[in-house]
Motif scaffolding. Sequence first.
Motif, PDB file in Angstrom:
ATOM      1  N   CYS A   1      -5.313   0.874   0.110  1.00 39.79           N
ATOM      2  CA  CYS A   1      -5.732  -0.819   0.191  1.00 39.79           C
ATOM      3  C   CYS A   1      -5.584  -1.452   1.436  1.00 39.79           C
ATOM      4  CB  CYS A   1      -4.733  -1.582  -0.908  1.00 39.79           C
ATOM      5  SG  CYS A   1      -3.133  -1.989  -0.485  1.00 39.79           S
ATOM      6  N   LEU A   2      -4.964  -0.659   2.353  1.00 44.94           N
ATOM      7  CA  LEU A   2      -4.891  -1.263   3.847  1.00 44.94           C
ATOM      8  C   LEU A   2      -6.248  -1.323   4.350  1.00 44.94           C
ATOM      9  CD1 LEU A   2      -1.687   0.624   5.310  1.00 44.94           C
ATOM     10  CD2 LEU A   2      -1.778  -1.579   4.295  1.00 44.94           C
ATOM     11  N   SER A   3      -7.245  -0.427   3.774  1.00 41.54           N
ATOM     12  CA  SER A   3      -8.449  -0.911   4.534  1.00 41.54           C
ATOM     13  C   SER A   3      -9.197  -2.143   4.454  1.00 41.54           C
ATOM     14  CB  SER A   3      -9.441   0.313   3.900  1.00 41.54           C
ATOM     15  OG  SER A   3      -9.555   0.077   2.523  1.00 41.54           O
ATOM     16  N   ASN A   4      -8.579  -2.937   3.262  1.00 40.41           N
ATOM     17  CA  ASN A   4      -8.951  -4.157   3.045  1.00 40.41           C
ATOM     18  C   ASN A   4      -8.435  -5.163   4.166  1.00 40.41           C
ATOM     19  OD1 ASN A   4     -10.656  -3.642   0.932  1.00 40.41           O
ATOM     20  ND2 ASN A   4      -8.978  -3.706  -0.696  1.00 40.41           N
ATOM     21  N   MET A   5      -7.761  -4.887   5.126  1.00 31.68           N
ATOM     22  CA  MET A   5      -7.108  -5.689   5.969  1.00 31.68           C
ATOM     23  C   MET A   5      -8.127  -6.148   6.912  1.00 31.68           C
ATOM     24  SD  MET A   5      -3.867  -4.777   8.657  1.00 31.68           S
ATOM     25  CE  MET A   5      -2.990  -3.768   7.369  1.00 31.68           C
ATOM     26  N   LYS A   6      -9.224  -5.395   6.726  1.00 28.22           N
ATOM     27  CA  LYS A   6     -10.557  -6.015   7.525  1.00 28.22           C
ATOM     28  C   LYS A   6     -11.113  -7.559   7.230  1.00 28.22           C
ATOM     29  CE  LYS A   6     -13.585  -3.667   4.049  1.00 28.22           C
ATOM     30  NZ  LYS A   6     -14.578  -2.628   4.025  1.00 28.22           N
ATOM     31  N   LYS A   7     -10.307  -7.973   6.009  1.00 30.14           N
ATOM     32  CA  LYS A   7     -10.795  -9.267   5.745  1.00 30.14           C
ATOM     33  C   LYS A   7      -9.936 -10.587   6.504  1.00 30.14           C
ATOM     34  CE  LYS A   7     -11.817  -7.816   0.877  1.00 30.14           C
ATOM     35  NZ  LYS A   7     -11.458  -7.984  -0.544  1.00 30.14           N
ATOM     36  N   LEU A   8      -9.052 -10.045   7.303  1.00 29.48           N
ATOM     37  CA  LEU A   8      -8.163 -10.647   8.074  1.00 29.48           C
ATOM     38  C   LEU A   8      -8.654 -10.891   9.226  1.00 29.48           C
ATOM     39  CD1 LEU A   8      -4.597  -9.568   6.759  1.00 29.48           C
ATOM     40  CD2 LEU A   8      -6.132 -11.550   5.863  1.00 29.48           C
ATOM     41  N   GLU A   9      -9.641 -11.734   9.313  1.00 29.21           N
ATOM     42  CA  GLU A   9     -10.358 -11.882  10.914  1.00 29.21           C
ATOM     43  C   GLU A   9      -9.775 -12.699  11.821  1.00 29.21           C
ATOM     44  OE1 GLU A   9     -13.793 -14.482   9.975  1.00 29.21           O
ATOM     45  OE2 GLU A   9     -14.888 -12.952   8.534  1.00 29.21           O
ATOM     46  N   ASN A  10      -8.558 -13.391  11.463  1.00 31.08           N
ATOM     47  CA  ASN A  10      -7.646 -13.867  12.455  1.00 31.08           C
ATOM     48  C   ASN A  10      -6.428 -13.027  12.791  1.00 31.08           C
ATOM     49  OD1 ASN A  10      -9.207 -16.490  12.412  1.00 31.08           O
ATOM     50  ND2 ASN A  10      -8.064 -17.008  10.579  1.00 31.08           N
ATOM     51  N   LEU A  11      -6.315 -11.675  12.316  1.00 29.90           N
ATOM     52  CA  LEU A  11      -5.201 -10.894  12.768  1.00 29.90           C
ATOM     53  C   LEU A  11      -5.417 -10.442  13.963  1.00 29.90           C
ATOM     54  CD1 LEU A  11      -2.957  -9.477  11.344  1.00 29.90           C
ATOM     55  CD2 LEU A  11      -4.667  -7.318  11.250  1.00 29.90           C
ATOM     56  N   THR A  12      -4.123 -10.781  14.891  1.00 29.19           N
ATOM     57  CA  THR A  12      -4.019 -10.314  16.182  1.00 29.19           C
ATOM     58  C   THR A  12      -2.938  -9.566  16.432  1.00 29.19           C
ATOM     59  OG1 THR A  12      -2.593 -12.330  16.700  1.00 29.19           O
ATOM     60  CG2 THR A  12      -4.921 -12.637  16.924  1.00 29.19           C
ATOM     61  N   ARG A  13      -1.886  -9.351  15.690  1.00 31.58           N
ATOM     62  CA  ARG A  13      -0.431  -8.657  15.751  1.00 31.58           C
ATOM     63  C   ARG A  13      -0.439  -7.689  14.558  1.00 31.58           C
ATOM     64  NH1 ARG A  13       1.589 -10.376  20.436  1.00 31.58           N
ATOM     65  NH2 ARG A  13       3.368  -9.555  20.227  1.00 31.58           N
ATOM     66  N   LEU A  14      -0.346  -6.465  14.475  1.00 31.47           N
ATOM     67  CA  LEU A  14      -0.010  -5.605  13.487  1.00 31.47           C
ATOM     68  C   LEU A  14       0.401  -4.376  13.673  1.00 31.47           C
ATOM     69  CD1 LEU A  14      -1.078  -4.384  10.708  1.00 31.47           C
ATOM     70  CD2 LEU A  14      -3.095  -3.301  11.767  1.00 31.47           C
ATOM     71  N   THR A  15       1.746  -4.247  12.825  1.00 27.36           N
ATOM     72  CA  THR A  15       2.700  -3.226  12.769  1.00 27.36           C
ATOM     73  C   THR A  15       2.619  -2.543  11.539  1.00 27.36           C
ATOM     74  OG1 THR A  15       4.177  -4.595  14.426  1.00 27.36           O
ATOM     75  CG2 THR A  15       5.172  -2.609  13.061  1.00 27.36           C
ATOM     76  N   LEU A  16       2.666  -1.204  11.568  1.00 29.38           N
ATOM     77  CA  LEU A  16       2.697  -0.468  10.437  1.00 29.38           C
ATOM     78  C   LEU A  16       3.760   0.534  10.357  1.00 29.38           C
ATOM     79  CD1 LEU A  16      -1.326   0.134   9.516  1.00 29.38           C
ATOM     80  CD2 LEU A  16       0.344  -1.594   8.698  1.00 29.38           C
TER      81      LEU A  16
END
Length: 508
Positions: A312-327
């Motif tokens: 489901c992480l592929s749906n993270m593409k909906k977060l247009e304002n995302l600037t910082r990501l840690t997995l």
Amino acid sequence: MRSVRALVNFNFAHFMVFLMRCHALQTLIITGHHSRRFCVSASSHSENQDKWNFRLPYLEKLVVDLEDVMFPIPYLGGILSGAKCDKSEEKEGNGKKDKAVDWKICWINNRHPAANMELISDEIFSKCSRLYLGLTLDSFEKIKGLGVLPNIRELMVVGAAAVTINLTTIVTSCPNLQSLNVLFGLNIALDITKVYEKLPDIERLSLHCQPLQGPPKIASGVAQFHNLTHLSVPVCALIEIRSKEKRQVFEEEVDYTDCISFKRRRVGSRESAVVELAAFNEVFENCPKIEMLQIGFNQEISCSPLKVQWECLSNMKKLENLTRLTLDSIPITSGGFLIEITKGCSRLEFLRLKRLGPSGKCVYSAQLAEALPFCKNLVHLRVEQNYLAPGTAIFKAVEECPKLKRFALLSERDMMPLNVDAIEHLIQNHLGLIFVFILGSLVTRDKCIKLMRKFKNLESRPALVVRIKNVLRDAFDDKNQDNHSTPACHFNEMVMFRSWMYEFYDTD
């Protein structure tokens, strides 16, 4: 003197005498890690508690972080009492206003009886705007009995409680709370639904506690906060499935009786319809303002890999304002979702990938190399993964990130060395890089030293710092180089990569 940072490891009384002379302090940080055997017991200070009257009217930031020692309550009470607004000075025209003091207060391993907590005035807590609380039963009862705390904007809870404590009462008593962080909270219960009913406008939320004793539904509860900009959750948030009512929209009944069955289901082998039912999809759909997302920080929480709905992480593409990501520590079997994320999140500036997939193989190197060219705004990249070597494709892909300034790659276990020629080619062609840190297990020491010397003190690139290390050596041991050649800004940036807590909360 306006700022004091002290490491106290013997007798607090000597430091307190010095502190009584510092009347203009604005920042006070007291630490005493690894000094338990040297510390004087708290009982020896109780007789002289009346003489510790501090005068700190300008104190704005207080951190008492003593993991291994006991900070005497009389001292703490005296410091907090001395920080109260002096009404007499205000009448004399000194311009001192009665405002909420910007404090972080941390008690760790506080073993004092509850009676000593009475020395800390209720007025002190009512003025706090940032409360950093090492949770113990005594401090919990103290905070719980204060009632409404309108000035608190940020609340951080750290530590383990001896018995199960319901944190909901404290959280809901802060009507203006904007930031909540439950970090390594063992034996802590939190009702997310009640928190949302009282505080629907929370912007920063971090929940890292045991799922059985903490939030029963992390993903579904987080999805209610539509104004979230910063979110940090453990891996177990990816296990939850949507409710039965929402399942009917996506789920299709299929008869698998005639299909081949495996004795052990492979990680990641599931139907797309089931993946769409992952509860974390609700977060991507209902929290469009998220700018920073962290998943999988708490290593103490163990989850079954077969239950993690990582696709489901592929749906993270909906977060247009995302600037910082840690997995971190997500059991993936393919990195295809990274391509979808980088295509949809065009504003991404910070990316950190750590211990993804099985420990014996890097399963996403090809997809990462394909995804990086889409990161046109990427400034910080850090990859911590075993068996990345030779890593040639990744180094070539990094060249296509025009705004990248800081790059770190750590591979502590490998079957072959990293491609040093590709690293050298990257540094030469990417003129925007100012900090490169590579840690490999089989990279020879001679090659590391030769490469670092080549890029040391370049007149054309004075800000460039290159560190290539072998895992058998200390990563920060520069015996063949001058340690002072590393500018402080680069070292601080490297520390920032490794510490998410201050990244999440410290806005100074």
